[in-house]
Motif scaffolding. Structure first.
Motif, PDB file in Angstrom:
ATOM      1  N   LEU A 241     -23.204  19.696  21.895  1.00 32.97           N
ATOM      2  CA  LEU A 241     -24.648  19.883  21.822  1.00 32.97           C
ATOM      3  C   LEU A 241     -25.333  18.538  22.027  1.00 32.97           C
ATOM      4  O   LEU A 241     -24.892  17.524  21.486  1.00 32.97           O
ATOM      5  N   ASP A 242     -26.397  18.534  22.804  1.00 31.05           N
ATOM      6  CA  ASP A 242     -27.165  17.307  22.997  1.00 31.05           C
ATOM      7  C   ASP A 242     -28.613  17.653  23.295  1.00 31.05           C
ATOM      8  O   ASP A 242     -29.033  18.796  23.103  1.00 31.05           O
ATOM      9  N   SER A 243     -29.363  16.688  23.773  1.00 28.09           N
ATOM     10  CA  SER A 243     -30.795  16.905  23.989  1.00 28.09           C
ATOM     11  C   SER A 243     -31.080  17.907  25.093  1.00 28.09           C
ATOM     12  O   SER A 243     -32.196  18.419  25.199  1.00 28.09           O
ATOM     13  N   SER A 244     -30.085  18.199  25.932  1.00 28.39           N
ATOM     14  CA  SER A 244     -30.283  19.168  27.006  1.00 28.39           C
ATOM     15  C   SER A 244     -29.962  20.595  26.576  1.00 28.39           C
ATOM     16  O   SER A 244     -30.233  21.545  27.311  1.00 28.39           O
ATOM     17  N   SER A 245     -29.397  20.767  25.403  1.00 23.72           N
ATOM     18  CA  SER A 245     -29.040  22.099  24.916  1.00 23.72           C
ATOM     19  C   SER A 245     -30.295  22.940  24.682  1.00 23.72           C
ATOM     20  O   SER A 245     -31.313  22.436  24.217  1.00 23.72           O
ATOM     21  N   SER A 246     -30.197  24.211  25.004  1.00 20.27           N
ATOM     22  CA  SER A 246     -31.338  25.113  24.825  1.00 20.27           C
ATOM     23  C   SER A 246     -31.463  25.544  23.375  1.00 20.27           C
ATOM     24  O   SER A 246     -30.532  25.387  22.570  1.00 20.27           O
ATOM     25  N   VAL A 247     -32.602  26.121  23.042  1.00 20.10           N
ATOM     26  CA  VAL A 247     -32.819  26.641  21.697  1.00 20.10           C
ATOM     27  C   VAL A 247     -31.779  27.707  21.383  1.00 20.10           C
ATOM     28  O   VAL A 247     -31.191  27.716  20.286  1.00 20.10           O
ATOM     29  N   ASP A 248     -31.523  28.591  22.333  1.00 12.92           N
ATOM     30  CA  ASP A 248     -30.540  29.656  22.112  1.00 12.92           C
ATOM     31  C   ASP A 248     -29.142  29.094  21.896  1.00 12.92           C
ATOM     32  O   ASP A 248     -28.372  29.618  21.081  1.00 12.92           O
ATOM     33  N   GLU A 249     -28.795  28.025  22.616  1.00 14.94           N
ATOM     34  CA  GLU A 249     -27.489  27.383  22.422  1.00 14.94           C
ATOM     35  C   GLU A 249     -27.387  26.800  21.016  1.00 14.94           C
ATOM     36  O   GLU A 249     -26.337  26.906  20.368  1.00 14.94           O
ATOM     37  N   LEU A 250     -28.457  26.175  20.579  1.00 16.67           N
ATOM     38  CA  LEU A 250     -28.454  25.612  19.231  1.00 16.67           C
ATOM     39  C   LEU A 250     -28.269  26.709  18.194  1.00 16.67           C
ATOM     40  O   LEU A 250     -27.414  26.607  17.301  1.00 16.67           O
ATOM     41  N   VAL A 251     -29.046  27.767  18.322  1.00 16.89           N
ATOM     42  CA  VAL A 251     -28.986  28.855  17.347  1.00 16.89           C
ATOM     43  C   VAL A 251     -27.607  29.488  17.313  1.00 16.89           C
ATOM     44  O   VAL A 251     -27.020  29.677  16.232  1.00 16.89           O
ATOM     45  N   SER A 252     -27.072  29.834  18.470  1.00 14.64           N
ATOM     46  CA  SER A 252     -25.769  30.504  18.511  1.00 14.64           C
ATOM     47  C   SER A 252     -24.649  29.604  18.009  1.00 14.64           C
ATOM     48  O   SER A 252     -23.748  30.060  17.290  1.00 14.64           O
ATOM     49  N   THR A 253     -24.723  28.318  18.335  1.00 15.93           N
ATOM     50  CA  THR A 253     -23.693  27.380  17.877  1.00 15.93           C
ATOM     51  C   THR A 253     -23.763  27.180  16.373  1.00 15.93           C
ATOM     52  O   THR A 253     -22.733  27.174  15.682  1.00 15.93           O
ATOM     53  N   PHE A 254     -24.952  27.015  15.850  1.00 17.97           N
ATOM     54  CA  PHE A 254     -25.104  26.840  14.408  1.00 17.97           C
ATOM     55  C   PHE A 254     -24.586  28.062  13.657  1.00 17.97           C
ATOM     56  O   PHE A 254     -23.894  27.928  12.642  1.00 17.97           O
ATOM     57  N   LYS A 255     -24.891  29.242  14.144  1.00 15.87           N
ATOM     58  CA  LYS A 255     -24.416  30.468  13.498  1.00 15.87           C
ATOM     59  C   LYS A 255     -22.898  30.534  13.540  1.00 15.87           C
ATOM     60  O   LYS A 255     -22.253  30.880  12.532  1.00 15.87           O
ATOM     61  N   ARG A 256     -22.342  30.243  14.690  1.00 17.56           N
ATOM     62  CA  ARG A 256     -20.890  30.319  14.828  1.00 17.56           C
ATOM     63  C   ARG A 256     -20.207  29.341  13.880  1.00 17.56           C
ATOM     64  O   ARG A 256     -19.241  29.695  13.182  1.00 17.56           O
ATOM     65  N   GLU A 257     -20.694  28.125  13.839  1.00 15.28           N
ATOM     66  CA  GLU A 257     -20.069  27.108  13.006  1.00 15.28           C
ATOM     67  C   GLU A 257     -20.233  27.406  11.518  1.00 15.28           C
ATOM     68  O   GLU A 257     -19.412  27.009  10.704  1.00 15.28           O
ATOM     69  N   ALA A 258     -21.295  28.130  11.177  1.00 15.53           N
ATOM     70  CA  ALA A 258     -21.552  28.476   9.775  1.00 15.53           C
ATOM     71  C   ALA A 258     -20.920  29.817   9.400  1.00 15.53           C
ATOM     72  O   ALA A 258     -20.999  30.232   8.238  1.00 15.53           O
ATOM     73  N   GLY A 259     -20.306  30.467  10.385  1.00 21.82           N
ATOM     74  CA  GLY A 259     -19.679  31.764  10.119  1.00 21.82           C
ATOM     75  C   GLY A 259     -20.659  32.890   9.936  1.00 21.82           C
ATOM     76  O   GLY A 259     -20.396  33.847   9.213  1.00 21.82           O
ATOM     77  N   VAL A 260     -21.800  32.780  10.614  1.00 20.86           N
ATOM     78  CA  VAL A 260     -22.837  33.815  10.522  1.00 20.86           C
ATOM     79  C   VAL A 260     -22.893  34.579  11.841  1.00 20.86           C
ATOM     80  O   VAL A 260     -22.907  33.979  12.916  1.00 20.86           O
ATOM     81  N   LYS A 261     -22.942  35.892  11.771  1.00 24.45           N
ATOM     82  CA  LYS A 261     -23.034  36.720  12.990  1.00 24.45           C
ATOM     83  C   LYS A 261     -24.478  36.983  13.361  1.00 24.45           C
ATOM     84  O   LYS A 261     -25.361  36.957  12.526  1.00 24.45           O
TER      85      LYS A 261
END
Length: 261
Positions: A241-261
């Motif tokens: 993840l970096d400054s070019s990542s989209s909002v959707d990428e951030l959201v989906s990655t954060f959920k995945r890493e936190a174990g949230v569906k």
């Protein structure tokens, strides 16, 4: 990369000479290996980042928590394993995972990442805790003073407003070497944001104001943050993840890493 707290200097004092090495803002754009530059705004001294032993001397108060006027969705402090999670960008969800952005207000990549991170926080409201923490890099001479301005604004409930203002005006203040001029400009920003300028200036110069910045920096080093912007979930640095990542990428990655569906 060495600590930005390796020198003692008041915001209104002389700017210490900076010896800059190879570095870049974004941890995913490139890793930072800058040598020491001057810090500002309080008595602060430290050892190198490799030992994560930087510590600030202090004696005042006020900036670690916002005033009673701070909004419920942007409270500054909360309990975490290290006792502090930084600045909240959405409502606290007890027991939920925490996604954190480590940021430097002089970093151009952070300026690009911040708006998307704020939008991700809205999408994750009630699902995950989303917070921001300081990571001023030594390659940026005015990163610590800028962080101090944000903390001084936080004392009046305007952390996010000042952060956004500083990101939007990076080119206006990043090259200023005269501390009086920098202080005046930050006071002007405080006035624009409707803050009590006298109180803002008092907190800006208080030695205690550096404490939460120091705390965030030390924790970032502890968990392996090497540049900015860096994203972490539950203190695990997230690669890819970096400054070019989209909002959707951030959201989906954060959920995945936190174990949230």
């Amino acid at each position: 990369m060495t600590s930005p707290f390796t020198r003692r200097a008041l915001l209104i004092g002389a700017l210490p000479a900076a010896a800059l090495g190879l570095s870049a803002c974004g941890s995913s754009q490139a890793s930072s290996t800058a040598s020491a530059s001057g810090s500002a705004g309080g008595s602060a001294s430290a050892t190198s980042e490799s030992t994560a032993a930087a510590s600030a001397s202090a004696s005042a108060s006020a900036s670690a928590t916002p005033s009673s006027s701070a909004s419920e969705t942007a409270s500054a402090s909360a309990t975490a394993d290290d006792g502090y999670v930084g600045f909240r960008l959405n409502r606290e969800v007890p027991g939920a995972g925490t996604a954190t952005l480590y940021t430097d207000f002089q970093c151009p990549y952070c300026a690009k990442a911040e708006p998307k991170f704020e939008e991700a926080a809205k999408k994750l409201d009630g699902v995950l805790n989303v917070t921001a923490r300081h990571m001023p890099l030594s390659m940026h001479a005015n990163a610590v003073p800028a962080a101090l301005a944000v903390q001084a604004a936080e004392a009046q409930g305007k952390h996010l407003e000042m952060a956004d203002k500083l990101f939007a005006t990076q080119n206006d203040w990043k090259g200023i070497k005269e501390r009086d001029k920098l202080r005046t400009l930050f006071n002007d920003y405080a006035k624009e944001l409707g803050l009590n300028v006298e109180e803002f200036d008092k907190v800006l110069l208080a030695s205690d104001t550096v404490k939460p910045i120091q705390r965030d920096y030390e924790h970032a080093v502890k968990i392996g943050v090497k540049g900015t912007p860096t994203f972490a979930v539950n203190d695990k640095v997230i690669e890819g993840l970096d400054s070019s990542s989209s909002v959707d990428e951030l959201v989906s990655t954060f959920k995945r890493e936190a174990g949230v569906k």
